[in-house]
Design an enzyme around this catalytic site. Structure first.
Site: not given
Length: 376
Positions: A160, A311, A339
């Site tokens: 991320s 995601d 995610h």
């Protein structure tokens, strides 16, 4: 197959690597000895993997130019000393090394020298005297930690927003990074946007800070119809980032099929309980945050892109874009995954990282092997 429950079944992809091994057994022991600097609420965490990894968190002194005294910096050091270059795990936005509680033991059991590092401003470091947590400060702090303790080129893993941290670091310090693993990478957000122009007092007071900040880690939740603006109020402040409803909601958005009980085991909030967390967060907000989209084509390291197929935070179309823009990359998707694959599908995430490192090691050996002279 890699498994979270059986240490003896872990896959060793580096059989030639001489290591000092210890088993990472998982049990929900009531007498886990946590470091004294962790928030006392750690005792309330039920997840045995989080509890086990938390017992290994240390603080190491790191000297930086923007602090008169060393920053006592939190991380999990490796139990294994390997001839192979280490793997270093970063975490996502406003998180900590405990994010790696499921995948870390798998990598270590496979024989990798594995570090989990808390990015400056988040995690469990002592930031009592730190005034700046902008991108340059985060980069310098990580570099000095690497220079003082890791000391070798590393496989740097960033999920991320941690992927933006990894890209920025690899471009600025290529000597420290042998290759990259980017997981559901948030690398196309334009920093914290207009928030960087706000006075510090406004940044504290306005909940728009949360929306822009969350955009850094999630690209744009508003595109999903979340309606976060409905949660705004004129008297909101940055502390709403650690509020139960928002943390719980974003947790369920990040994962596919997460049980309610797991969502309630609030591991991701622990670092928010430190008194300096709010100052560090605002410092990052008004600094402009990470904007690395123009650095992507400067990444020369071989890169593995891992993406959760389901995601709901960052579109997998951006995974394809990233693959096209990175000069030397491969892409792998994990089915039925959200995610954060290293939390939701640790077996799959660990396997992909291990195979990537194995292939890279084999290629290096092939390049170094002397070629036989052919005599006619």
């Amino acid at each position: 197959m890699l498994t979270l429950t059986s240490a003896s079944s872990a896959l060793t992809l580096f059989p030639e690597c001489k290591t000092q091994r210890r088993r990472f057994s998982i049990s929900a022991a009531a007498d886990d000895k946590f470091p004294s600097f962790l928030p006392k609420q750690m005792e309330e965490i039920k997840d045995p993997f989080a509890r086990k990894l938390a017992t290994r968190i240390e603080r190491l002194p790191v000297n930086v130019s923007f602090s008169e005294k060393s920053i006592m910096s939190s991380c999990v050091k490796p139990l294994i000393q390997s001839n192979q270059n280490p793997v270093v795990l970063l975490h996502s936005f406003d998180s900590s090394c405990l994010e790696w509680r499921y995948t870390f033991p798998l990598l270590e059991e496979a024989g990798l020298e594995t570090w989990a590092i808390d990015i400056l401003g988040w995690g469990f470091s002592n930031l009592e005297r730190i005034k700046s947590c902008d991108v340059a400060s985060k980069r310098e702090h990580f570099y000095q930690l690497w220079k003082s303790y890791i000391k070798r080129p590393m496989t740097l893993v960033g999920p991320s927003l941690g992927a933006a941290v990894a890209v920025d670091f690899a471009v600025n310090h290529p000597e420290a990074v042998e290759n990259l693993v980017l997981i559901d990478a948030s690398v196309y957000a334009e920093g914290t946007g207009n928030l960087a122009k706000l006075p510090r007092a406004v940044a504290y007071a306005g909940f728009n800070a949360y929306q822009h900040m969350l955009g850094t880690f999630s690209f744009s939740l508003c595109e999903k119809g979340v309606g976060l603006l409905n949660l705004c109020s004129s008297d909101s402040n940055v502390s709403i980032l650690k509020s139960f409803p928002l943390r719980l909601y974003t947790t369920f958005l990040a994962f596919k099929g997460l049980s309610f009980d797991t969502g309630l085991d609030w591991i991701g909030k622990l670092h928010c309980l430190y008194p300096w967390w709010e100052d560090a967060t605002v410092s990052f907000m008004i600094s402009g945050g990470y904007n690395v989209s123009r650095q992507i084509d400067q990444v020369m390291q071989k890169t593995l892109i891992i993406w959760g197929e389901d995601d709901q935070i960052i579109s997998n179309k951006l995974a394809v874009r990233l693959h096209c823009e990175l000069p030397n990359s491969n892409i792998r998707q994990i089915p039925d995954c959200g995610h954060l694959p290293h939390v939701e599908k640790p077996d799959s995430a660990a396997r992909l990282i291990l195979e990537f490192m194995q292939n890279h090691s084999c290629q290096k050996k092939a390049q170094l092997a002397p070629t036989e002279e052919v005599v006619y």
